[in-house]
Enzyme design. Structure first.
Site, short mmCIF file in Angstrom:
data_model
loop_
_atom_site.label_atom_id
_atom_site.label_comp_id
_atom_site.label_asym_id
_atom_site.label_seq_id
_atom_site.Cartn_x
_atom_site.Cartn_y
_atom_site.Cartn_z
N HIS A 206 0.82 -1.21 0.00
CA HIS A 206 0.00 0.00 0.00
C HIS A 206 0.85 1.26 0.00
O HIS A 206 2.08 1.21 0.16
CB HIS A 206 -0.96 0.01 1.20
CG HIS A 206 -0.28 0.01 2.54
ND1 HIS A 206 0.25 1.14 3.11
CD2 HIS A 206 -0.06 -0.99 3.43
CE1 HIS A 206 0.77 0.85 4.29
NE2 HIS A 206 0.60 -0.44 4.51
N CYS A 222 3.17 -4.82 6.87
CA CYS A 222 2.82 -4.60 5.47
C CYS A 222 3.97 -3.97 4.69
O CYS A 222 4.96 -3.53 5.26
CB CYS A 222 1.58 -3.71 5.37
SG CYS A 222 0.05 -4.56 5.77
#
Length: 358
Positions: A206, A222
């Site tokens: 992301h 992440c």
């Protein structure tokens, strides 16, 4: 795609033996003209070897930070800092020459889909048969390690909502700063404007609302990217794309012009002590050999391992050097041949960037 034959390497090595400076480190130049014709982060795959790109230099302009320059040239925080250890991160003097470490050894992994090398803090995307893209990333910080393994992209979400994990909400509550259950899209959303979900539950690739932290261990697991990079991938990476998450702190490969290069990166904290770095490096280098052994400078190899700064270094000996001793055996290591080896570790760099996102 095979590496050059040893005969070709030997011929070229002989021609290069007199060029000590060239073999000591890759040459620096102004930004390569060939790379300007390709989009950001794109490189043509070499016909021979596993080295892409070229290091070059730029000059600091008034008001620029080293982080600004890194982002402009597709380089993350740790990369730009390690390539320019004597230049201030936040206030470099105008006119200072800055090295852009835009040369990379491709990871030792199949050339397909997305390959993420955790220690290197880089993502590689094999977007076509003759092009590889590479971008700086952030991965999980100590205690929130990004897992190694093979997965695939699943759902792509634009302007995602973010739900802080329970552990983060509990930590925030303990500080007297209760976190919201859901953060809507907008400038305060730590996922940025684009997210690509992975087959690993709760893990994403992301964007971020704090791009200064891209290129360091700063997330809760992440993979973060610069907003412009994730936007580019978001538009082009199909759902179901293979994602191979690996950890290779040491890489070695032949370039297309017959030079054996190595790169060494700081080991992830959670992997310290899991293997002997010198033996690992010797094995990686040996895997690049053909039928005969090239003139490897094992003293240089050791220096590269002991100083994991990501810089491209030639491992070939020059003509006036003494013959290289044979690499140490396991017994030699166990008897203490490298007992004094101490690997450089990164300083704590996360205090201003711990925003607690996955």
């Amino acid at each position: 795609m095979k590496n050059p034959t040893l005969a070709r390497r030997t011929l070229r090595c002989a021609a290069l033996f007199g060029l000590v400076a060239l073999l000591a480190a890759p040459a620096l130049a102004n930004e390569p003209d060939a790379e300007r014709t390709l989009p950001r982060g794109h490189f043509l795959l070499p016909e021979q070897g596993n080295v892409i790109g070229e290091a070059y230099t730029v000059t600091v302009e008034e008001g620029q930070t080293l982080i600004d320059i890194g982002r402009q040239h597709n380089v993350g925080y740790d990369e730009i800092r390690m390539a320019n250890p004597d230049v201030s991160i936040w206030a470099p003097f105008a006119g200072t020459e800055v090295v852009i470490p835009a040369q990379h050894i491709l990871p030792d992994a199949p050339r397909e889909g997305i390959v993420i090398n955790l220690s290197e803090l880089r993502l590689y995307y094999y977007s076509s048969d003759d092009v590889v893209e590479t971008y700086p990333i952030s991965v999980g910080r100590d205690g929130f390690a990004t897992p190694v393994g093979v997965t695939r992209t699943t759902v792509k979400v634009k302007d995602p909502h973010w739900s802080p994990p329970r552990s983060m909400r509990e930590e925030a509550a303990a500080r007297g700063e209760p976190a919201p259950a859901v953060v809507p899209p907008g400038p305060d959303n730590p996922l940025g404007r684009h997210a690509i979900l992975l087959g690993l539950p709760s893990y994403l690739i992301h964007g971020t609302n704090m791009p200064d932290g891209v290129g360091m261990r700063a997330s809760r697991g992440c993979i973060r990217m610069f907003p412009e990079d994730i936007e580019s991938l978001y538009d082009r990476v199909p759902s179901g794309t293979k994602v191979n998450i690996i950890d290779q702190p040491f890489k070695a490969a032949w370039s297309s012009d017959g030079i054996l290069y190595a790169q060494s990166f700081p080991q992830l904290e959670e992997n310290l002590g899991t293997f002997e770095p010198i033996l690992n490096a010797i094995e990686v280098v040996a895997n690049t050999f053909g039928d005969e052994k090239p003139p490897v400078d094992y003293a240089q190899l050791r220096r590269v391992v002991e100083n994991p700064n990501g810089q491209m270094v030639s491992l070939l000996m020059v003509a006036d050097e003494e013959p290289t001793p044979a690499p140490p055996s396991q017994d030699d290591v166990e008897e203490g041949l490298f007992s004094e080896l101490e690997l450089t570790q990164r300083q704590g760099l996360l205090h201003e960037l711990e925003i607690g996102q996955r």
